[in-house]
Write a protein that holds these residues in place. Structure first.
Motif, short mmCIF file in Angstrom:
data_model
loop_
_atom_site.label_atom_id
_atom_site.label_comp_id
_atom_site.label_asym_id
_atom_site.label_seq_id
_atom_site.Cartn_x
_atom_site.Cartn_y
_atom_site.Cartn_z
N ASP A 9 0.80 -1.22 0.00
CA ASP A 9 0.00 0.00 0.00
C ASP A 9 0.84 1.28 0.00
N GLN A 325 -5.22 -0.29 0.64
CA GLN A 325 -5.30 -1.73 0.91
C GLN A 325 -5.15 -2.06 2.39
N ALA A 330 -11.67 -5.64 0.67
CA ALA A 330 -12.32 -5.29 -0.61
C ALA A 330 -13.80 -5.63 -0.55
#
Ligand code: FES
Ligand code: FE
Length: 330
Positions: A9, A325, A330
């Motif tokens: 990330d 992230q 997600a």
């Protein structure tokens, strides 16, 4: 092996986070902190400059935070290697004439001080520290509340700060009233720099310490994934602004730091204002730590949303757009 934030990330890795209050790192002091699964040693050299390094001596990997400051050097407790403020090894007691190799360089991080706080970026800073204009406005008093250790992800903690429908319930009779819990419609915009929510109206029992209840307005601005700005403007001119920073210690643990600026209540002692924030955060803690999973779901179908959750939804959507992230699912 678990992937590091650096690998997964870059948005989170290359940002600024608070690791200490400036007053807690005086000249000659060595402290430690933790950010994105990385141990950090903090120290302040004799010239007043604060340093933030990886908490690892490059010689035998012990913690430099167990060492000491000698003038403008940090000295490792094990074999006494001394490092200058750039991280260069400048003394090896066992071998006075020895020139240390390049691997002897301590790993240093970008560090800045602002609003009475020490900020560190482990990667390459992609932008400036978020602006807190009220801190500098004439007539405003600035204070720091926190740190608040929270066993959940950073995004869950920020979303809780943006969540107004919980105020009359979880913070009943303080930040809202169970008798008047309604939240009217309000505006949220995704801007080129983040999200803005304006004109959130909440009835509070005693918002200005005068003993009488009134409707208050909250305006939010979020420009970085783990920093949110709240302003409570009032037609009378009595304003309170908060800059809430959340430091991600790991994907499931974070630390909240709150810079406050207000232009009223000069007679209220600092300790009282900070104790008020402590009390509110304490009410949030148990609840925040019960989120399961601790990671914030960015898929809108995973949890359901109320009309009053407009800001939260915009925040989740924006994190997804940014490609965040770490601390989310997600
Ligand atoms: Fe630090 Fe040897 S481990 S000086
Ligand atoms: Fe709360």
């Amino acid at each position: 092996m678990k992937a590091t934030a650096a690998a997964i990330d870059p948005v989170i890795w290359n940002d600024w986070y608070v690791v200490a209050r400036s007053v807690d790192v005086p000249i000659g002091a060595v402290g430690r902190s933790r950010l994105l699964d990385t141990g950090i040693v903090l120290w302040r050299s004799a010239d007043g400059a604060v340093q933030a390094w990886r908490d690892r001596c490059p010689h035998r990997s012990v913690q430099l935070s167990k060492g000491r400051v000698a003038g403008d050097r940090l000295v490792c407790p094990y074999h006494g290697l001394a490092f200058d403020p750039t991280g260069r090894c400048v003394l090896v007691p066992a071998h006075p004439g020895y020139t240390p190799p390049p691997q002897s360089h301590a790993e240093t991080y970008a560090v800045q001080e602002r609003y009475g706080l020490v900020y560190v970026c482990l990667g390459v800073p992609g932008q400036e520290i978020v602006d807190f204009p009220e801190w500098h406005e004439p007539g405003y008093r600035g204070l720091i509340a926190g740190p608040y250790t929270i066993h959940t992800s950073g995004p869950r903690a920020i979303e809780n700060f943006l969540d107004v429908t919980h105020l009359p319930i979880l913070h009943a009779d303080i930040l809202g009233s169970p008798q008047r819990p309604e939240i009217a419609d309000y505006e949220v915009q995704v801007t080129p720099t983040g999200i803005e929510a304006r004109n959130l109206r909440i009835w509070q029992p005693d918002p200005y310490g005068t003993g009488s209840g009134s409707e208050v307005v909250y305006d939010y601005r979020v420009e970085r994934p783990l920093t949110a700005h709240l302003r409570k403007p009032n037609p009378s001119g009595a304003n309170l602004a908060l800059l809430y920073h959340v430091t991600p210690v790991s994907e499931t643990e974070c630390v909240g730091w709150m810079a406050m600026a207000l232009n009223f209540g000069q007679e209220i002692p600092d300790a009282e204002l900070i104790a008020f924030q402590d009390r509110i955060v304490q009410q949030d803690l148990d609840n925040l730590e019960s989120h399961n999973p601790p990671q914030l779901p960015l898929n809108p179908a995973v949890e359901f949303h109320l009309p009053g959750d407009r800001t939260s939804l915009a925040y989740r959507k924006w994190l997804r757009q940014l490609g965040v992230q770490y601390g989310v699912m997600a």
